[in-house]
Write a protein that holds these residues in place. Structure first.
Motif, PDB file in Angstrom:
ATOM      1  N   PHE A 188       0.838  -1.199   0.000  1.00 15.77           N
ATOM      2  CA  PHE A 188       0.000   0.000   0.000  1.00 15.77           C
ATOM      3  C   PHE A 188       0.875   1.252   0.000  1.00 15.77           C
ATOM      4  O   PHE A 188       0.612   2.200  -0.742  1.00 15.77           O
ATOM      5  N   ARG A 189       1.925   1.278   0.812  1.00 12.31           N
ATOM      6  CA  ARG A 189       2.819   2.429   0.856  1.00 12.31           C
ATOM      7  C   ARG A 189       3.546   2.598  -0.483  1.00 12.31           C
ATOM      8  O   ARG A 189       3.730   3.704  -0.959  1.00 12.31           O
ATOM      9  N   TYR A 190       3.944   1.493  -1.080  1.00 18.61           N
ATOM     10  CA  TYR A 190       4.613   1.565  -2.380  1.00 18.61           C
ATOM     11  C   TYR A 190       3.664   2.159  -3.426  1.00 18.61           C
ATOM     12  O   TYR A 190       4.071   2.988  -4.240  1.00 18.61           O
ATOM     13  N   ALA A 191       2.415   1.751  -3.383  1.00 18.54           N
ATOM     14  CA  ALA A 191       1.429   2.295  -4.322  1.00 18.54           C
ATOM     15  C   ALA A 191       1.237   3.794  -4.086  1.00 18.54           C
ATOM     16  O   ALA A 191       1.131   4.577  -5.044  1.00 18.54           O
ATOM     17  N   SER A 192       1.205   4.215  -2.834  1.00 18.35           N
ATOM     18  CA  SER A 192       1.053   5.636  -2.521  1.00 18.35           C
ATOM     19  C   SER A 192       2.244   6.439  -3.026  1.00 18.35           C
ATOM     20  O   SER A 192       2.080   7.517  -3.598  1.00 18.35           O
ATOM     21  N   ILE A 193       3.441   5.904  -2.820  1.00 18.02           N
ATOM     22  CA  ILE A 193       4.642   6.598  -3.274  1.00 18.02           C
ATOM     23  C   ILE A 193       4.645   6.702  -4.798  1.00 18.02           C
ATOM     24  O   ILE A 193       4.976   7.748  -5.368  1.00 18.02           O
ATOM     25  N   THR A 194       4.258   5.644  -5.471  1.00 17.90           N
ATOM     26  CA  THR A 194       4.203   5.652  -6.935  1.00 17.90           C
ATOM     27  C   THR A 194       3.186   6.675  -7.430  1.00 17.90           C
ATOM     28  O   THR A 194       3.439   7.408  -8.390  1.00 17.90           O
ATOM     29  N   GLN A 195       2.047   6.765  -6.771  1.00 19.23           N
ATOM     30  CA  GLN A 195       1.023   7.729  -7.161  1.00 19.23           C
ATOM     31  C   GLN A 195       1.545   9.161  -6.996  1.00 19.23           C
ATOM     32  O   GLN A 195       1.351  10.000  -7.882  1.00 19.23           O
ATOM     33  N   GLU A 196       2.211   9.454  -5.887  1.00 21.12           N
ATOM     34  CA  GLU A 196       2.750  10.794  -5.671  1.00 21.12           C
ATOM     35  C   GLU A 196       3.854  11.110  -6.683  1.00 21.12           C
ATOM     36  O   GLU A 196       3.964  12.239  -7.159  1.00 21.12           O
ATOM     37  N   TYR A 197       4.664  10.113  -7.023  1.00 27.87           N
ATOM     38  CA  TYR A 197       5.708  10.319  -8.020  1.00 27.87           C
ATOM     39  C   TYR A 197       5.087  10.651  -9.380  1.00 27.87           C
ATOM     40  O   TYR A 197       5.582  11.529 -10.092  1.00 27.87           O
ATOM     41  N   ASN A 198       4.003   9.975  -9.730  1.00 29.47           N
ATOM     42  CA  ASN A 198       3.324  10.260 -10.996  1.00 29.47           C
ATOM     43  C   ASN A 198       2.748  11.666 -11.002  1.00 29.47           C
ATOM     44  O   ASN A 198       2.799  12.369 -12.021  1.00 29.47           O
ATOM     45  N   ARG A 199       2.188  12.100  -9.873  1.00 26.41           N
ATOM     46  CA  ARG A 199       1.672  13.475  -9.780  1.00 26.41           C
ATOM     47  C   ARG A 199       2.800  14.485  -9.963  1.00 26.41           C
ATOM     48  O   ARG A 199       2.643  15.497 -10.645  1.00 26.41           O
TER      49      ARG A 199
END
Length: 158
Positions: free
Chosen positions: A62-73
């Motif tokens: 879940f944290r990895y997914a959150s980090i990936t989402q913020e990186y995409n933003r």
């Protein structure tokens, strides 16, 4: 069996006592119950450990997914910034092109503007000297007075 000071094997005799055999059976039953409890406890521990591992793995994912989402933003924001910067540079180039004297003259001719006549031009004399006038103000604080005088001197110099 070894006894102190002798290497001779001494025979042990087992006696069968009915009371003794019932106690052994009771011990075996109790030992069986205890081993079943230990097995159940071990199963519970294994299940708890597996559940904990699942929760930890889910948290990490879940944290990895959150980090990936913020990186995409962040990547999207950077690409938009680059696009806006390119538009600003393009606008500056157009503005510099519009300031060309030939272009200004053509635009003035298109709008019907003419150079000013001699009676439309007024000259203002600034005098031949470089003087400045300082207004004296009353200061109650020495620090304020010092700061004001320094600012006046700096205004005069620059």
């Amino acid at each position: 069996m070894y006894v102190e000071g002798s290497n001779a094997l001494k025979t042990e005799y087992l006696t069968y006592d009915e009371h003794d055999s019932t106690q052994k059976k009771a011990r075996r039953v109790t030992a069986g119950k205890n081993s079943k409890k230990k097995i159940r406890l071990m199963k519970k521990r294994v299940i708890a450990a597996m559940a904990l591992m699942f929760v930890m793995a889910f948290t990490v994912l879940f944290r990895y997914a959150s980090i990936t989402q913020e990186y995409n933003r962040l990547t999207d924001a950077r690409s938009r910034l680059d696009l806006i910067s390119a538009k600003v540079v393009e606008t500056q180039v157009q503005a510099e092109g519009n300031m060309d004297p030939k272009r200004v003259e053509q635009e003035a001719a298109r709008l019907g503007l003419k150079p000013p006549a001699k009676n439309q031009i007024k000259y203002i004399s600034l005098g031949n000297t470089d003087n400045g006038e300082v207004l004296k103000t009353e200061e109650t604080n020495m620090l304020t007075a010092f700061i004001n005088r320094v600012s006046v001197i700096l205004e005069y110099l620059y």
